[in-house]
Design an enzyme around this catalytic site. Sequence first.
Site, PDB file in Angstrom:
ATOM      1  N   ASP A  74       0.812  -1.210   0.000  1.00 60.46           N
ATOM      2  CA  ASP A  74       0.000   0.000   0.000  1.00 60.46           C
ATOM      3  C   ASP A  74       0.852   1.268   0.000  1.00 60.46           C
ATOM      4  O   ASP A  74       2.057   1.219   0.245  1.00 60.46           O
ATOM      5  CB  ASP A  74      -0.957   0.009   1.208  1.00 60.46           C
ATOM      6  CG  ASP A  74      -0.333  -0.558   2.483  1.00 60.46           C
ATOM      7  OD1 ASP A  74       0.907  -0.526   2.606  1.00 60.46           O
ATOM      8  OD2 ASP A  74      -1.078  -1.038   3.348  1.00 60.46           O
ATOM      9  N   ASP A 122      -7.697  -2.494  13.728  1.00 64.74           N
ATOM     10  CA  ASP A 122      -9.075  -2.802  13.330  1.00 64.74           C
ATOM     11  C   ASP A 122      -9.167  -4.089  12.503  1.00 64.74           C
ATOM     12  O   ASP A 122     -10.201  -4.379  11.907  1.00 64.74           O
ATOM     13  CB  ASP A 122      -9.693  -1.624  12.558  1.00 64.74           C
ATOM     14  CG  ASP A 122      -8.969  -1.327  11.243  1.00 64.74           C
ATOM     15  OD1 ASP A 122      -8.005  -2.053  10.888  1.00 64.74           O
ATOM     16  OD2 ASP A 122      -9.362  -0.372  10.556  1.00 64.74           O
ATOM     17  N   HIS A 175      -7.327  -4.894   9.827  1.00 64.67           N
ATOM     18  CA  HIS A 175      -7.012  -4.796   8.390  1.00 64.67           C
ATOM     19  C   HIS A 175      -5.721  -5.535   8.028  1.00 64.67           C
ATOM     20  O   HIS A 175      -4.810  -5.669   8.848  1.00 64.67           O
ATOM     21  CB  HIS A 175      -6.961  -3.335   7.915  1.00 64.67           C
ATOM     22  CG  HIS A 175      -5.825  -2.509   8.419  1.00 64.67           C
ATOM     23  ND1 HIS A 175      -5.932  -1.161   8.682  1.00 64.67           N
ATOM     24  CD2 HIS A 175      -4.520  -2.813   8.706  1.00 64.67           C
ATOM     25  CE1 HIS A 175      -4.773  -0.682   9.087  1.00 64.67           C
ATOM     26  NE2 HIS A 175      -3.891  -1.670   9.115  1.00 64.67           N
TER      27      HIS A 175
HETATM   28  C1  F6R Z   1       1.458  -1.527   6.108  1.00 72.37           C
HETATM   29  C2  F6R Z   1       0.170  -2.208   6.158  1.00 72.37           C
HETATM   30  C3  F6R Z   1      -0.617  -2.272   7.412  1.00 72.37           C
HETATM   31  C4  F6R Z   1       0.217  -2.572   8.659  1.00 72.37           C
HETATM   32  C5  F6R Z   1      -0.662  -2.578   9.910  1.00 72.37           C
HETATM   33  C6  F6R Z   1       0.131  -2.746  11.174  1.00 72.37           C
HETATM   34  O1  F6R Z   1       2.012  -1.593   4.821  1.00 72.37           O
HETATM   35  O2  F6R Z   1      -0.263  -2.675   5.165  1.00 72.37           O
HETATM   36  O3  F6R Z   1      -1.627  -3.244   7.275  1.00 72.37           O
HETATM   37  O4  F6R Z   1       0.841  -3.827   8.522  1.00 72.37           O
HETATM   38  O5  F6R Z   1      -1.392  -1.374   9.978  1.00 72.37           O
HETATM   39  O6  F6R Z   1       0.960  -1.644  11.375  1.00 72.37           O
HETATM   40  P1  F6R Z   1       2.004  -1.614  12.590  1.00 72.37           P
HETATM   41  O7  F6R Z   1       2.985  -2.675  12.318  1.00 72.37           O
HETATM   42  O8  F6R Z   1       2.610  -0.232  12.509  1.00 72.37           O
HETATM   43  O9  F6R Z   1       1.207  -1.847  13.816  1.00 72.37           O
END
Ligand code: F6R
Length: 265
Positions: free
Chosen positions: A67, A136, A138
């Site tokens: 992303d 959440d 995702h």
């Molecule tokens: C990042 C991504 C997100 C993160 C997720 C966790 O490229 O796609 O899905 O993996 O938001 O983020 P952290 O590791 O910062 O808690």
Amino acid sequence: MEVIILPTQQKAAHLVAQIFAKEMKAHPKLVLGLATGRTMEPVYSLLVDLHRQAGLDFSQCSTFNLDEYIGIPADHPCSYRHYMNELLFNQVNITKANTHLPDGMATDLAAECIRYEGAIAQAGGIDLQLVGIGSDGHIGFNEPSSSLRSRTREKALTPATLEQNAPMFGGDPANVPRRAITMGVGTILDSRRCLMLVTGKSKASILAKAVEGPITAMVTATALQLHPRCQVIVDEEAASELKEIDYHRWVFANEPEWAEFQYLR
Ligand code: F6R
């Protein structure tokens, strides 16, 4: 899906880096799917160490990130392109032209999403996909209610995600871009092998929903239960709300694939 529980965040990251190294040695032209975020920082640091100290070779690999934010340029310190350049690409022998992120500054964002899917297909699909999980639930930026068959597209970020990512933007959720381009859940499910890395107490409740709860678009990480080869690598803190913790430990101790990694227990 397998859940591998290791004592610490560092050991969980170490296992991910070792799996990357093993796959890259076996298949030098590996197509990697990469994630950003705080969880992944130790993984990239370990991969840089493996490159410097053990000659891990990135020269023939290509990469596709999950992303990118919409509306901030590649050289902005909070862009995911900047994160990847700083933490990995500038520190290993990868060919920059083979590293891909969606272009969040494209004038035609819909066309950019189609182009990105096409580039993944042209590369032969993703061999090894790394994902984290958002507070959440995702994966990528596939926020709750995303289609579980979705492809690369624009998404609005939820208040929970803006809050989660605020520390990178000076602590204020209002500074976080509201929209991003993300690979779809369907795009992620097409990868040949998927590793989800989850660490820390703050992820314990959402991890339990993701791996032991029912499959639902409200927690898009649950779609990984349908992935043909998904391994979820977690530390003890993240594992603390799993109901089947003894079973997950048994799998790691007994499946032959993990025999060479028992030193991490
Ligand atoms: C990042 C991504 C997100 C993160 C997720 C966790 O490229 O796609 O899905 O993996 O938001 O983020 P952290 O590791 O910062 O808690």
